[in-house]
Design a protein around this motif. Structure first.
Motif, mmCIF file in Angstrom:
data_model
loop_
_atom_site.group_PDB
_atom_site.id
_atom_site.type_symbol
_atom_site.label_atom_id
_atom_site.label_comp_id
_atom_site.label_asym_id
_atom_site.label_seq_id
_atom_site.Cartn_x
_atom_site.Cartn_y
_atom_site.Cartn_z
ATOM 1 N N GLY A 69 -21.267 32.221 -15.064
ATOM 2 C CA GLY A 69 -21.516 33.021 -16.254
ATOM 3 C C GLY A 69 -20.564 32.624 -17.369
ATOM 4 N N TYR A 70 -20.131 33.590 -18.169
ATOM 5 C CA TYR A 70 -19.214 33.309 -19.280
ATOM 6 C C TYR A 70 -17.802 33.158 -18.723
ATOM 7 C CZ TYR A 70 -17.679 33.148 -24.089
ATOM 8 O OH TYR A 70 -17.168 32.716 -25.286
ATOM 9 N N ILE A 71 -17.090 32.141 -19.204
ATOM 10 C CA ILE A 71 -15.787 31.786 -18.643
ATOM 11 C C ILE A 71 -14.762 31.619 -19.763
ATOM 12 C CG2 ILE A 71 -14.524 30.076 -17.274
ATOM 13 C CD1 ILE A 71 -17.499 29.146 -16.415
ATOM 14 N N ILE A 72 -13.573 32.152 -19.546
ATOM 15 C CA ILE A 72 -12.429 31.875 -20.420
ATOM 16 C C ILE A 72 -11.427 31.123 -19.553
ATOM 17 C CG2 ILE A 72 -10.732 32.794 -22.024
ATOM 18 C CD1 ILE A 72 -13.026 35.309 -20.804
ATOM 19 N N ASN A 73 -10.995 29.970 -20.034
ATOM 20 C CA ASN A 73 -10.158 29.091 -19.231
ATOM 21 C C ASN A 73 -8.904 28.724 -20.024
ATOM 22 O OD1 ASN A 73 -9.203 27.185 -17.438
ATOM 23 N ND2 ASN A 73 -10.968 25.851 -17.595
ATOM 24 N N LYS A 75 -6.323 26.351 -21.069
ATOM 25 C CA LYS A 75 -6.163 24.895 -21.053
ATOM 26 C C LYS A 75 -4.691 24.506 -21.114
ATOM 27 C CE LYS A 75 -10.563 23.935 -21.121
ATOM 28 N NZ LYS A 75 -11.261 22.878 -20.442
ATOM 29 N N THR A 76 -3.847 25.435 -21.554
ATOM 30 C CA THR A 76 -2.398 25.236 -21.545
ATOM 31 C C THR A 76 -1.778 26.434 -20.825
ATOM 32 O OG1 THR A 76 -2.199 26.332 -23.703
ATOM 33 C CG2 THR A 76 -2.352 23.929 -23.714
ATOM 34 N N LYS A 77 -0.652 26.243 -20.182
ATOM 35 C CA LYS A 77 0.004 27.326 -19.444
ATOM 36 C C LYS A 77 0.329 28.499 -20.361
ATOM 37 C CE LYS A 77 1.698 28.833 -15.567
ATOM 38 N NZ LYS A 77 0.804 29.229 -14.501
ATOM 39 N N SER A 78 0.672 28.206 -21.594
ATOM 40 C CA SER A 78 1.013 29.266 -22.548
ATOM 41 C C SER A 78 -0.202 30.096 -22.957
ATOM 42 C CB SER A 78 1.672 28.660 -23.795
ATOM 43 O OG SER A 78 0.791 27.727 -24.417
ATOM 44 N N ALA A 79 -1.392 29.707 -22.540
ATOM 45 C CA ALA A 79 -2.619 30.410 -22.912
ATOM 46 C C ALA A 79 -2.943 31.591 -22.001
ATOM 47 C CB ALA A 79 -3.793 29.437 -22.935
ATOM 48 N N ASP A 80 -2.232 31.761 -20.906
ATOM 49 C CA ASP A 80 -2.549 32.848 -19.968
ATOM 50 C C ASP A 80 -2.657 34.221 -20.640
ATOM 51 O OD1 ASP A 80 -2.583 30.908 -17.990
ATOM 52 O OD2 ASP A 80 -1.031 31.852 -16.753
ATOM 53 N N PRO A 81 -1.686 34.633 -21.466
ATOM 54 C CA PRO A 81 -1.807 35.956 -22.099
ATOM 55 C C PRO A 81 -3.046 36.065 -23.002
ATOM 56 C CG PRO A 81 0.455 35.178 -22.247
ATOM 57 C CD PRO A 81 -0.374 34.022 -21.754
ATOM 58 N N LEU A 82 -3.358 35.009 -23.744
ATOM 59 C CA LEU A 82 -4.520 35.032 -24.616
ATOM 60 C C LEU A 82 -5.813 35.102 -23.803
ATOM 61 C CD1 LEU A 82 -5.801 34.945 -27.414
ATOM 62 C CD2 LEU A 82 -5.605 32.427 -27.340
ATOM 63 N N VAL A 83 -5.872 34.391 -22.705
ATOM 64 C CA VAL A 83 -7.056 34.449 -21.838
ATOM 65 C C VAL A 83 -7.273 35.879 -21.348
ATOM 66 C CG1 VAL A 83 -7.972 33.746 -19.579
ATOM 67 C CG2 VAL A 83 -7.031 32.034 -21.135
ATOM 68 N N GLU A 85 -6.243 38.616 -22.799
ATOM 69 C CA GLU A 85 -6.601 39.439 -23.958
ATOM 70 C C GLU A 85 -8.087 39.268 -24.309
ATOM 71 O OE1 GLU A 85 -4.666 40.090 -28.353
ATOM 72 O OE2 GLU A 85 -3.670 38.663 -27.025
ATOM 73 N N ILE A 86 -8.548 38.030 -24.328
ATOM 74 C CA ILE A 86 -9.957 37.750 -24.609
ATOM 75 C C ILE A 86 -10.844 38.369 -23.531
ATOM 76 C CG2 ILE A 86 -11.710 35.929 -24.760
ATOM 77 C CD1 ILE A 86 -9.472 34.145 -26.036
ATOM 78 N N ALA A 87 -10.432 38.252 -22.280
ATOM 79 C CA ALA A 87 -11.209 38.822 -21.180
ATOM 80 C C ALA A 87 -11.306 40.338 -21.308
ATOM 81 C CB ALA A 87 -10.587 38.446 -19.838
#
Length: 96
Positions: A69-73, A75-83, A85-87
């Motif tokens: 289905g829809y996926i947020i991934n 791509k950088t380790k620093s992106a975990d909090p943003l992922v 938040e988007i989720a």
């Protein structure tokens, strides 16, 4: 909503119940809401769609495939909090 790490240890959150027809709408909303800039070409296939976006040095993939289905991934380790938040945004708006 399903949260896991892929084989490259990147945080991945998917929403199996979101259909392909929602990819463009959700991705546009998320990019605007979270001030994301396009960071790569969009790929459209019969069973998948994906594109990378960035905010500063943080890069996320906004994707859809017929398995997850829809996926947020992240791509950088620093992106975990943003992922996450988007989720949270997608979960509240589209996965109720």
């Amino acid at each position: 909503m399903n949260e896991h790490r892929d084989s490259s240890d990147r945080l991945t959150i998917d929403f199996y119940s979101i259909e392909a027809g929602m990819y463009k709408k959700i991705t546009s909303e998320v990019a605007a809401k979270f001030s994301l800039e396009v960071a790569g070409d969009k790929t459209n296939g019969p069973d998948e769609m994906f594109q990378d976006f960035k905010r500063g040095d943080v890069v996320v993939g906004l994707e859809w495939d017929n398995w997850s289905g829809y996926i947020i991934n992240a791509k950088t380790k620093s992106a975990d909090p943003l992922v996450r938040e988007i989720a949270g945004y997608i979960g509240a708006k589209y996965n109720s």
